[in-house]
Motif scaffolding. Structure first.
Motif, PDB file in Angstrom:
ATOM      1  N   THR A 110       0.861  -1.179   0.000  1.00  0.00           N
ATOM      2  CA  THR A 110       0.000   0.000   0.000  1.00  0.00           C
ATOM      3  C   THR A 110       0.895   1.226   0.000  1.00  0.00           C
ATOM      4  N   TYR A 111       0.770   2.043  -1.036  1.00  0.00           N
ATOM      5  CA  TYR A 111       1.590   3.250  -1.176  1.00  0.00           C
ATOM      6  C   TYR A 111       0.808   4.470  -0.691  1.00  0.00           C
ATOM      7  N   LEU A 112       1.509   5.315   0.050  1.00  0.00           N
ATOM      8  CA  LEU A 112       0.992   6.622   0.420  1.00  0.00           C
ATOM      9  C   LEU A 112       1.791   7.676  -0.334  1.00  0.00           C
ATOM     10  N   PHE A 113       1.106   8.497  -1.126  1.00  0.00           N
ATOM     11  CA  PHE A 113       1.750   9.587  -1.853  1.00  0.00           C
ATOM     12  C   PHE A 113       1.453  10.895  -1.112  1.00  0.00           C
ATOM     13  N   LEU A 114       2.468  11.431  -0.450  1.00  0.00           N
ATOM     14  CA  LEU A 114       2.348  12.677   0.302  1.00  0.00           C
ATOM     15  C   LEU A 114       2.823  13.821  -0.581  1.00  0.00           C
ATOM     16  N   VAL A 115       1.912  14.692  -0.975  1.00  0.00           N
ATOM     17  CA  VAL A 115       2.217  15.737  -1.951  1.00  0.00           C
ATOM     18  C   VAL A 115       2.095  17.116  -1.311  1.00  0.00           C
ATOM     19  N   ASP A 116       3.200  17.836  -1.291  1.00  0.00           N
ATOM     20  CA  ASP A 116       3.230  19.206  -0.784  1.00  0.00           C
ATOM     21  C   ASP A 116       2.623  20.127  -1.837  1.00  0.00           C
ATOM     22  N   CYS A 117       1.541  20.820  -1.468  1.00  0.00           N
ATOM     23  CA  CYS A 117       0.837  21.701  -2.408  1.00  0.00           C
ATOM     24  C   CYS A 117       1.031  23.175  -2.072  1.00  0.00           C
ATOM     25  N   SER A 118       2.003  23.483  -1.235  1.00  0.00           N
ATOM     26  CA  SER A 118       2.232  24.878  -0.886  1.00  0.00           C
ATOM     27  C   SER A 118       2.731  25.647  -2.108  1.00  0.00           C
ATOM     28  N   TYR A 119       2.528  26.942  -2.091  1.00  0.00           N
ATOM     29  CA  TYR A 119       2.802  27.767  -3.268  1.00  0.00           C
ATOM     30  C   TYR A 119       4.278  27.765  -3.657  1.00  0.00           C
ATOM     31  N   SER A 120       5.159  27.486  -2.705  1.00  0.00           N
ATOM     32  CA  SER A 120       6.589  27.467  -3.026  1.00  0.00           C
ATOM     33  C   SER A 120       6.948  26.309  -3.956  1.00  0.00           C
ATOM     34  N   MET A 121       6.030  25.359  -4.161  1.00  0.00           N
ATOM     35  CA  MET A 121       6.270  24.218  -5.062  1.00  0.00           C
ATOM     36  C   MET A 121       5.887  24.554  -6.504  1.00  0.00           C
ATOM     37  N   LYS A 122       5.539  25.797  -6.790  1.00  0.00           N
ATOM     38  CA  LYS A 122       4.963  26.155  -8.089  1.00  0.00           C
ATOM     39  C   LYS A 122       5.853  25.811  -9.273  1.00  0.00           C
ATOM     40  N   ASP A 123       7.191  25.945  -9.110  1.00  0.00           N
ATOM     41  CA  ASP A 123       8.090  25.720 -10.239  1.00  0.00           C
ATOM     42  C   ASP A 123       8.200  24.246 -10.618  1.00  0.00           C
ATOM     43  N   SER A 124       7.911  23.347  -9.689  1.00  0.00           N
ATOM     44  CA  SER A 124       8.111  21.919  -9.955  1.00  0.00           C
ATOM     45  C   SER A 124       6.835  21.105  -9.829  1.00  0.00           C
ATOM     46  N   PHE A 125       5.713  21.741  -9.479  1.00  0.00           N
ATOM     47  CA  PHE A 125       4.512  20.993  -9.128  1.00  0.00           C
ATOM     48  C   PHE A 125       4.032  20.105 -10.274  1.00  0.00           C
ATOM     49  N   THR A 126       3.949  20.657 -11.483  1.00  0.00           N
ATOM     50  CA  THR A 126       3.478  19.871 -12.629  1.00  0.00           C
ATOM     51  C   THR A 126       4.384  18.681 -12.888  1.00  0.00           C
ATOM     52  N   GLY A 127       5.688  18.888 -12.810  1.00  0.00           N
ATOM     53  CA  GLY A 127       6.635  17.789 -13.003  1.00  0.00           C
ATOM     54  C   GLY A 127       6.528  16.742 -11.912  1.00  0.00           C
ATOM     55  N   ASN A 128       6.242  17.179 -10.675  1.00  0.00           N
ATOM     56  CA  ASN A 128       6.072  16.226  -9.582  1.00  0.00           C
ATOM     57  C   ASN A 128       4.891  15.301  -9.832  1.00  0.00           C
ATOM     58  N   ILE A 129       3.776  15.881 -10.245  1.00  0.00           N
ATOM     59  CA  ILE A 129       2.579  15.078 -10.515  1.00  0.00           C
ATOM     60  C   ILE A 129       2.837  14.112 -11.669  1.00  0.00           C
ATOM     61  N   ARG A 130       3.553  14.589 -12.699  1.00  0.00           N
ATOM     62  CA  ARG A 130       3.859  13.720 -13.834  1.00  0.00           C
ATOM     63  C   ARG A 130       4.734  12.552 -13.392  1.00  0.00           C
ATOM     64  N   ALA A 131       5.691  12.811 -12.495  1.00  0.00           N
ATOM     65  CA  ALA A 131       6.570  11.752 -12.010  1.00  0.00           C
ATOM     66  C   ALA A 131       5.786  10.716 -11.203  1.00  0.00           C
ATOM     67  N   ILE A 132       4.858  11.183 -10.372  1.00  0.00           N
ATOM     68  CA  ILE A 132       4.047  10.247  -9.590  1.00  0.00           C
ATOM     69  C   ILE A 132       3.186   9.392 -10.508  1.00  0.00           C
ATOM     70  N   LYS A 133       2.639   9.990 -11.561  1.00  0.00           N
ATOM     71  CA  LYS A 133       1.825   9.215 -12.505  1.00  0.00           C
ATOM     72  C   LYS A 133       2.659   8.157 -13.218  1.00  0.00           C
ATOM     73  N   LYS A 134       3.911   8.485 -13.476  1.00  0.00           N
ATOM     74  CA  LYS A 134       4.804   7.486 -14.061  1.00  0.00           C
ATOM     75  C   LYS A 134       5.012   6.334 -13.077  1.00  0.00           C
ATOM     76  N   PHE A 135       5.200   6.668 -11.815  1.00  0.00           N
ATOM     77  CA  PHE A 135       5.363   5.654 -10.782  1.00  0.00           C
ATOM     78  C   PHE A 135       4.129   4.761 -10.713  1.00  0.00           C
ATOM     79  N   ILE A 136       2.942   5.365 -10.774  1.00  0.00           N
ATOM     80  CA  ILE A 136       1.698   4.600 -10.718  1.00  0.00           C
ATOM     81  C   ILE A 136       1.629   3.600 -11.870  1.00  0.00           C
ATOM     82  N   SER A 137       2.088   4.016 -13.054  1.00  0.00           N
ATOM     83  CA  SER A 137       2.075   3.116 -14.209  1.00  0.00           C
ATOM     84  C   SER A 137       2.932   1.885 -13.975  1.00  0.00           C
ATOM     85  N   LEU A 138       3.969   2.010 -13.129  1.00  0.00           N
ATOM     86  CA  LEU A 138       4.889   0.906 -12.877  1.00  0.00           C
ATOM     87  C   LEU A 138       4.452   0.020 -11.715  1.00  0.00           C
ATOM     88  N   MET A 139       3.414   0.413 -10.983  1.00  0.00           N
ATOM     89  CA  MET A 139       2.956  -0.387  -9.845  1.00  0.00           C
ATOM     90  C   MET A 139       2.466  -1.752 -10.304  1.00  0.00           C
TER      91      MET A 139
END
Length: 904
Positions: free
Chosen positions: A628-657
């Motif tokens: 069972t995986y828990l994905f803890l995602v920081d959504c604070s505004y300081s993540m703005k520069d990398s947020f889209t890339g972070n979500i894309r990386a997690i989706k890639k991880f999900i594809s490999l589950m």
């Protein structure tokens, strides 16, 4: 975004790459509604765009985005779904609906891709080519729409129609055998349009559309759930054990055990409060093993009206537990329920029954879906689970059988047969899910319900007791046996030994003058088996007994002269109560100098040391159980520069589950929420990921640190782990954050302590967004306080320097947060056996690589079980291998906390 038409449908192009056209740069092409996904090298793709677009424009076929989602799925979407979709106005919520729409029709949601969706869009292309008519594209004609819904017919029959009421022409019949339906189309003489003439009833189409929905319960909208912080500290544990039983609140409490997909057992906890002072209350549940060591502590804040049932699952290792459940309402009234719970091991190959749940209604699943446990769903209906009887409606009783291929069943209420076959018998992976209906005329103030099934040689059984419509307490259940006469003539023939590890079966000798009609076998006052003919012996599944706990077997014989009983208590394998230890699972990886993981090890060659002393593990194995995986995602505004890339990386991880693994999300900033219940569906997980949005900055603060980072990382990670430990299987947390945190309820040391106490492997991706302290700010800190200011502060006028003090505190926070959090996140990750990655702004693309590393680590994981003494001290665990080029990453710091020092 670029839009163009290619291969017969509209493509919306999203370029997710930089524009330096080197050979390694790649881009994705996705349909707006997920029709297809491709990936190409950027150079080759631009050449393809130029070629395809030129050809399309030359033919005058550029149409733009004319088709909406409803146009695309019009033959498939039900009326209920259409109504729900029309009421959704937010972009992200509509995207989530799109994903759930396809998920509900996916025959294999645990696998990557969607077989149904792929086939549907292939049909659309065929329909355009095969069924187009003069004024309509093929996907809008009558034949095209039926083809999109059902595919190729099993049989096509054509016949001439001459001067009928429908006209003259050719009638074409499409026969679908599985659906038991035939569609008739008529094309008139000299015409080209095929119109549907039978059936014209819209209900026929609606039923066919509904039949395509495989999961009716999954909601079309996200149900975001607040999560609670646990009780941390030995004081709370002592309180759980020594608090006196109370019953200020009239409450019904129940526990039912089911087989899960992992080595753990799922315990479904039910609570109904009947006279609370508000619409919310707090539940605290602690599970203690036979040596009074706390194993699990769950706290939930519940919103529920009086009489409303609340149920939730928790995962426990098979064992015997003392469950201490406390319910507290807003007025401070409290009910404390304490009982022993036998959590069985549903071993592969053994025949066993699950626990029993019941309810007063079998309801139709609402169109919009809901968030109930899917275990209680039967096709388009669900059992409305309760744990107390309401009114005079029938009672529906549900349980699962494991390892029992064929069987007849019977249900008894106070020894009277009330049902001789299940209302529903649904096949599951390792047995059956059964639902029985019990008429209300069978009820009484106190009654025992028995479900019996099996073959001629042995019957297996399960029972539960109700007193005044509520489950009985443990003490009431024990008392129900006290009135039975003890029969000295009954002889416990086997086993002779009272050692629990030698128990495989039970045999009773009965004197010739005692006529026995039935024999019931109870383990710790819970029915496990039944026999209605001699010899009076039964097998006992090893998964039912507890080597370290209490095991009392009660034999009840129904005779011509009334019931008789016999009891025997077995000694636990370990009887030395003064030695306080706990079995602790340690997960670890082995890797080489080039950081590649070692998939096969000589486990016997591993030297395990605890505090520099060699120990022999109870067990060690390559771990392949469900995660069972828990994905803890920081959504604070300081993540703005990398947020889209972070979500894309997690989706890639999900594809490999793996198909057996599941996951859920917790988003956090100035609060923390669980976004979904754990699911194995990759499409649902990706939809949840896409629905997570970045928080806005905080306009109330003038400083960038607090404007962008009103974030409680420590509390959020603790709350996430607290939610994770309630679910079955191996547990892994993937944390993506810049680590900038405000201290909330818990301190960084509390987070470190909580991580050490739980068997969760943590992977930390630390994005180095920490604000730097400027030269001017350093100079501000070094500036000495003048004499006038010192005098003013000394006489109590510090308020005049509040702005200056605030600025100083902000600068000090920057220094603190740029160092402490980085070290803390690295420590909790590496001590748990996971990995910590520091990602600088210039290297954001490495997140994709690191995510792949995490998947590889979980796929090559080992597990060992150590028996460690309970102590408030940290115990250091070290692994060594004869080959010095093999390295280990394991949980290195273990805290096996003493939870009840009053009994030591």
């Amino acid at each position: 975004m670029l839009v163009f038409r290619a291969w017969g449908f509209v493509v919306f192009l999203k370029l997710r790459a930089s524009f330096s056209l080197n050979d390694s740069t790649r881009c994705e092409i996705v349909g707006k509604y997920g029709q297809q996904v491709w990936e190409y090298p950027m150079k080759a793709f631009f050449l393809w765009i130029i070629f395809s677009s030129t050809a399309v424009l030359a033919q005058g076929q550029f149409t733009g985005p004319k088709e909406t989602f409803l146009d695309l799925v019009d033959p498939l979407i039900t009326e209920g779904e259409r109504e729900i979709y029309s009421g959704i106005t937010k972009y992200r919520e509509r995207d989530y609906f799109h994903s759930i729409f396809w998920y509900k029709r996916d025959p294999h949601p645990e696998l990557a891709g969607n077989e149904f969706k792929k086939e549907y869009f292939e049909r659309r292309e065929q329909a355009r080519l095969r069924f187009s008519e003069r004024d309509k594209p093929g996907v809008q004609t009558d034949r095209g729409r039926v083809f999109l819904l059902l595919g190729e017919p099993d049989e096509v029959v054509q016949e001439a129609v001459i001067e009928s009421a429908l006209g003259s022409g050719i009638k074409e019949k499409w026969i679908y055998k599985d659906e038991n339906v035939t569609f008739s189309f008529l094309v008139e003489i000299g015409g080209t349009r095929y119109r549907l003439i039978d059936p014209l009833d819209k209900n026929v189409f609606e039923k066919l559309r509904q039949a395509k929905i495989l999961d009716r319960a999954e909601p079309y909208k996200l149900n975001i759930m607040p999560i609670s912080l646990p009780n941390i500290g030995a004081t709370k544990d002592i309180e759980n054990l020594v608090v006196k039983d109370r019953e200020d609140l009239n409450a019904a409490i129940s526990y039912s055990c089911f087989k899960s997909d992992s080595y753990q057992t799922e315990v479904y906890v039910g609570v109904t409060v009947n006279d609370g002072s508000g619409h919310h209350y707090e539940i605290t549940l602690a599970a203690f093993d036979p040596y009074e060591n706390k194993v699990l502590d769950i706290k939930k804040k519940v919103k529920a009206a009086n009489g409303e049932f609340v149920g939730f699952p928790i995962a426990l290792d098979p064992d015997q537990y003392q469950m201490v459940l406390r319910i507290k309402d807003p007025d401070g009234r409290m009910t404390v329920d304490r009982r022993y719970l036998d959590v069985p091991d549903f071993m592969e190959g053994s025949v066993q029954f699950s626990g029993i749940v019941w309810g007063n209604a079998l309801k139709k699943i609402p169109v919009e879906g809901f968030n109930t446990d899917k275990r209680f769903i039967f096709a388009d209906r669900f059992l409305d689970v309760q744990n107390q009887i309401k009114g005079q409606s029938p009672l529906y009783v549900m349980l699962e059988t494991y390892g029992l291929e064929t069987s007849s069943f019977v249900v008894l209420v106070n020894e009277k047969v009330v049902a001789d076959q299940p209302l529903i018998n649904m096949k599951i992976s390792d047995g059956s899910r059964l639902l029985f209906e019990i008429p209300s005329s069978s009820w009484s103030d106190f009654f025992e319900i028995k479900v019996i099934g099996g073959n001629l040689d042995q019957k297996y059984a399960k029972s539960f007791y109700l007193l005044d419509g509520k489950p009985v307490t443990h003490a009431q259940m024990v008392a129900s046996f006290e009135g039975l006469p003890y029969e000295n003539e009954l002889v416990w023939a086997a086993p002779q030994s009272d050692q629990i590890e030698q128990l495989t079966g039970i045999r009773i000798e009965v004197p010739d003058n005692l006529k026995v009609n039935e024999m019931y076998v109870y383990h710790n006052h819970r029915l496990i088996s039944q026999r209605d003919k001699p010899p009076w012996q039964v097998e006992v599944s090893p998964g039912l007994v507890h080597l370290s706990g209490q095991n009392k077997f009660t034999i009840v014989m129904q005779t011509d002269s009334g019931p008789r009983y016999l009891e025997k208590a077995f000694k636990p394998l370990r009887i030395d109560q003064t030695i306080k230890t706990r079995a602790v699972n340690i997960f670890f990886n082995a890797f080489k100098e080039d950081t590649t993981f070692v998939p096969d090890l000589d486990l016997e060659a591993i030297d395990v040391k605890v505090d520099d002393k060699s120990v022999k593990p109870l067990s060690m194995k390559k771990e392949e159980s469900a995660i069972t995986y828990l994905f803890l995602v920081d959504c604070s505004y300081s993540m703005k520069d990398s947020f889209t890339g972070n979500i894309r990386a997690i989706k890639k991880f999900i594809s490999l589950m793996r198909p057996i693994d599941q996951g859920f999300f917790v988003k956090f900033s100035n609060n923390y929420y669980q976004m979904n219940k754990p699911t194995r569906s990759k499409e649902v997980l990706k939809a949840v990921a896409d629905s997570i949005s970045l928080d806005a900055h905080n306009p109330r603060s003038s400083d960038r640190l607090y404007r962008e980072n009103e974030t409680y990382v420590y509390d959020a990670v603790i709350a996430g782990i607290h939610a994770l430990i309630a679910y079955p299987g191996r547990k892994a947390a993937v944390l993506i954050s810049d680590g900038i945190s405000i201290e909330g309820v818990f301190t960084p040391m509390a987070l470190l302590s909580y991580a050490r106490e739980n068997e969760v492997v943590i992977y930390s991706l630390w994005l180095d967004n920490n604000p730097k302290v400027s030269t001017d700010e350093f100079a501000f800190l070094r500036k000495e306080i003048g004499r006038g200011e010192r005098v003013a502060r000394a006489i109590g006028l510090s308020r005049f320097f509040a702005k200056k003090d605030t600025q100083k505190q902000i600068i000090m926070d920057k220094i603190k947060k740029g160092s402490i959090t980085q070290g803390l996140m690295q420590m909790i990750a590496e001590e748990s056996g996971g990995f910590h990655y520091r990602v600088f702004k210039a290297d954001r693309s490495l997140i994709q690589t690191y995510i792949g590393d995490i998947e590889n680590a979980m796929g090559s994981q080992y597990q060992m079980t150590l028996m460690l003494p309970i102590s408030n001290q940290i115990q250091e665990v070290l692994l060594q291998y004869p080959d010095d080029k093999v390295y280990f990453r394991s949980k290195s710091a273990v805290k096996v906390r003493k939870t009840n020092p009053l009994v030591d």
